[in-house]
Write an enzyme that holds these catalytic residues in place. Structure first.
Site, PDB file in Angstrom:
ATOM      1  N   HIS A  57      41.562   8.089  64.273  1.00  0.00           N
ATOM      2  CA  HIS A  57      40.557   7.268  63.597  1.00  0.00           C
ATOM      3  C   HIS A  57      40.073   7.950  62.323  1.00  0.00           C
ATOM      4  O   HIS A  57      40.163   9.174  62.182  1.00  0.00           O
ATOM      5  CB  HIS A  57      39.386   6.984  64.540  1.00  0.00           C
ATOM      6  CG  HIS A  57      39.799   6.208  65.746  1.00  0.00           C
ATOM      7  ND1 HIS A  57      40.033   4.859  65.712  1.00  0.00           N
ATOM      8  CD2 HIS A  57      40.070   6.596  67.015  1.00  0.00           C
ATOM      9  CE1 HIS A  57      40.398   4.447  66.905  1.00  0.00           C
ATOM     10  NE2 HIS A  57      40.443   5.488  67.719  1.00  0.00           N
TER      11      HIS A  57
ATOM     12  N   ARG B 232      47.508  26.531  74.264  1.00  0.00           N
ATOM     13  CA  ARG B 232      48.085  27.722  73.641  1.00  0.00           C
ATOM     14  C   ARG B 232      49.191  28.252  74.546  1.00  0.00           C
ATOM     15  O   ARG B 232      49.139  28.090  75.764  1.00  0.00           O
ATOM     16  CB  ARG B 232      47.008  28.779  73.389  1.00  0.00           C
ATOM     17  CG  ARG B 232      46.424  29.333  74.654  1.00  0.00           C
ATOM     18  CD  ARG B 232      45.108  30.079  74.441  1.00  0.00           C
ATOM     19  NE  ARG B 232      44.601  30.641  75.666  1.00  0.00           N
ATOM     20  CZ  ARG B 232      44.157  29.966  76.711  1.00  0.00           C
ATOM     21  NH1 ARG B 232      44.189  28.657  76.712  1.00  0.00           N
ATOM     22  NH2 ARG B 232      43.697  30.579  77.779  1.00  0.00           N
TER      23      ARG B 232
ATOM     24  N   LYS C 245      53.567  31.534  78.050  1.00  0.00           N
ATOM     25  CA  LYS C 245      54.845  32.024  78.552  1.00  0.00           C
ATOM     26  C   LYS C 245      55.983  31.322  77.827  1.00  0.00           C
ATOM     27  O   LYS C 245      55.926  30.139  77.543  1.00  0.00           O
ATOM     28  CB  LYS C 245      54.948  31.747  80.053  1.00  0.00           C
ATOM     29  CG  LYS C 245      56.209  32.257  80.699  1.00  0.00           C
ATOM     30  CD  LYS C 245      56.216  31.962  82.178  1.00  0.00           C
ATOM     31  CE  LYS C 245      57.514  32.420  82.805  1.00  0.00           C
ATOM     32  NZ  LYS C 245      57.601  32.018  84.196  1.00  0.00           N
TER      33      LYS C 245
END
Length: 185
Positions: free
Chosen positions: A115, A180, A183
């Site tokens: 938006h 984030r 691994k």
């Protein structure tokens, strides 16, 4: 002659969702989704017939559990063996491509619409559509949110409840808000 709002949406330009043609298309999608969500499971099979006809592409063995919601449907492309668990929502103002063998847990949400940042723009219904691509054999955990403009690589894992705001490399596990990497396999 002015370009239609649908054409602007497809081109990735600012458009207004407060448009008669787009409202009609959302109504068609709502009818197909309603049919899918209310058919008895044995009658529905992997996809209700109206939803199967609406989607942009459906690979062999792709399955969507009820309850499901999408904005337009025609921008959704599912590879072979894709599985969307109950409660998934795809606001497909842009292309959403999900690669073969990918699994989406319950209540996964994919939002292609962004938006306008100005209040007046939002009041005018201004949005911009950004596509989402999820590679083959990825696993998206329950309750994850994927924002528009994101690409998730093949074999990646998105942890439950993660909010994915940027690209995820292949064979990488991401968690958290914002997501984030934790691994890489």
């Amino acid at each position: 002659m002015a370009e239609s709002e649908r054409a602007k949406m497809a081109a990735g330009e600012w458009y207004t969702c407060l448009d008669e043609e787009l409202e009609t298309l959302r109504g068609v999608a709502a009818d197909a989704v309603f049919e899918h969500n209310t058919l008895p499971p044995k009658q529905r099979g992997n996809l209700g017939p109206g939803l199967r006809a609406l989607l942009g592409g459906v690979g062999e063995g792709a399955r969507i559990e009820a309850q499901f919601h999408c904005a337009y449907g025609f921008n959704i492309f599912l590879g072979d063996g894709v599985f969307l668990n109950a409660g998934c929502t795809i606001l497909d103002t842009a292309s959403v491509r999900i690669g073969k063998g990918t699994l989406l847990g319950p209540n996964v949400q994919i939002y292609c619409a962004e938006h306008h940042r100005q209040a007046a723009g939002r009041q005018a219904g201004l949005e911009i559509a950004r596509s989402v691509e999820i590679g083959a054999h990825a696993w998206i955990g329950g309750g994850a949110i994927i924002l528009g403009g994101v690409s998730i690589g093949e074999g990646a894992i998105v942890g439950a409840g993660a909010v994915v705001t940027r690209d995820v490399a292949a064979n990488t596990t991401v968690v958290g808000n914002p997501a984030r990497a934790v691994k890489r396999s």
